[in-house]
Design a protein around this motif. Structure first.
Motif, PDB file in Angstrom:
ATOM      1  N   CYS A   5       0.546  -1.030  -0.095  1.00 33.35           N
ATOM      2  CA  CYS A   5      -0.081  -0.133  -0.181  1.00 33.35           C
ATOM      3  C   CYS A   5       1.279   1.324   0.118  1.00 33.35           C
ATOM      4  N   PHE A  82      -5.225  -0.717   6.214  1.00 27.70           N
ATOM      5  CA  PHE A  82      -5.245  -1.705   6.657  1.00 27.70           C
ATOM      6  C   PHE A  82      -6.426  -2.351   6.561  1.00 27.70           C
ATOM      7  N   TYR A  86      -4.248  -4.381   3.200  1.00 34.61           N
ATOM      8  CA  TYR A  86      -1.960  -4.440   3.568  1.00 34.61           C
ATOM      9  C   TYR A  86      -1.491  -4.119   4.808  1.00 34.61           C
ATOM     10  N   ARG A  87      -0.465  -5.161   5.088  1.00 34.61           N
ATOM     11  CA  ARG A  87       0.271  -4.737   5.600  1.00 34.61           C
ATOM     12  C   ARG A  87       1.247  -3.999   5.677  1.00 34.61           C
ATOM     13  N   GLU A  88       2.288  -4.217   4.436  1.00 37.26           N
ATOM     14  CA  GLU A  88       3.674  -3.230   3.796  1.00 37.26           C
ATOM     15  C   GLU A  88       2.728  -2.186   3.569  1.00 37.26           C
ATOM     16  N   PHE A  89       3.511  -1.157   3.706  1.00 39.58           N
ATOM     17  CA  PHE A  89       3.225  -0.036   3.702  1.00 39.58           C
ATOM     18  C   PHE A  89       4.225   0.994   3.488  1.00 39.58           C
ATOM     19  N   ILE A 113       1.767   1.634  12.705  1.00 43.64           N
ATOM     20  CA  ILE A 113       2.136   0.950  11.376  1.00 43.64           C
ATOM     21  C   ILE A 113       2.328  -0.685  12.509  1.00 43.64           C
ATOM     22  N   CYS A 114       3.729  -0.544  12.976  1.00 49.44           N
ATOM     23  CA  CYS A 114       4.355  -1.572  14.099  1.00 49.44           C
ATOM     24  C   CYS A 114       3.679  -1.999  14.474  1.00 49.44           C
ATOM     25  N   GLY A 118       2.107  -3.954  10.694  1.00 48.74           N
ATOM     26  CA  GLY A 118       2.099  -4.263  10.129  1.00 48.74           C
ATOM     27  C   GLY A 118       3.994  -3.601   9.607  1.00 48.74           C
ATOM     28  N   LYS A 119       4.581  -3.521   8.009  1.00 49.63           N
ATOM     29  CA  LYS A 119       5.494  -3.022   8.254  1.00 49.63           C
ATOM     30  C   LYS A 119       5.920  -1.447   7.091  1.00 49.63           C
TER      31      LYS A 119
END
Length: 206
Positions: A5, A82, A86-89, A113-114, A118-119
């Protein structure tokens, strides 16, 4: 399957090599809509109160938020990512601009995010910022330039830095003591890890 994302904000924008795939999502936060084609195609969604953009975009794919709200427009964009799985930004236009407070908010957003599983990374010209908790980040041997490490919580415990100019093992890094600034890559595969806490890592991407 959800991939990356991308969030585009209204801060400083530089030419980028990234191109969004069809599995990626591009969300513009308020004035970031001005750069909606930054990643090679138009954005999937624009979110914000649009005080920075100056008017509400005519696109159908938008979420209009009230001006008085708890979350920044970038935070709203991340939370929408989210919701979409999506988990990667990857954030562009998250630093600089006219509002330094938003720069600080976006750095803290990496910690949010963490904490949500997520990352997140902020890309700013040749500099990358990322945050991670209770884990490790590694760098290939061809990494070059400076790397700095800060604690995003009061104290990050068990910090270990390997194969850089300055190495530590099982070190406790506090948020009010920036001793992790200006380390250097040494032409070796290297790593930074933390046992308990959240680290902010800033490094050159070459």
């Amino acid at each position: 399957m959800a991939h990356i994302c991308y969030i585009i904000g209204a801060g400083d924008i530089f030419p980028v090599k990234n191109k969004a795939d069809e599995s990626d999502c591009i969300i513009c936060a308020d004035g970031g809509y001005e750069y909606s084609s930054l990643l090679g195609r138009e954005c999937d969604l624009v979110v914000g109160d649009f005080d920075s953009f100056g008017s509400i975009p005519e696109t159908e794919n938008k979420i209009v938020a009230p001006c008085e709200k708890d979350d920044t427009d970038m935070t709203l964009a991340v939370k929408e990512g989210f919701k979409r799985g999506y988990r990667e930004f990857v954030l562009f236009g998250a630093l600089g601009g006219e509002r330094f407070d938003h720069t600080v908010a976006n750095i803290q957003l990496l910690g949010l995010i963490c904490s949500m599983g997520g990352k997140g990374t902020i890309v700013h010209k040749n500099t990358v910022l990322t945050a991670f908790s209770d884990s490790e980040i590694t760098f290939p041997e061809d990494s070059a330039g400076y790397v700095s490490v800060f604690s995003l919580c009061d104290e990050s415990r068990g910090v270990t830095i390997k194969n850089m100019k300055y190495c530590v093992e099982d070190f406790n890094l506090k948020s009010n003591n920036p001793v992790g600034v200006s380390n250097e890559f040494m032409g070796k595969e290297s790593s930074i890890s933390v046992e308990d806490g959240t680290l902010l890592v800033i490094y050159n991407k070459k």
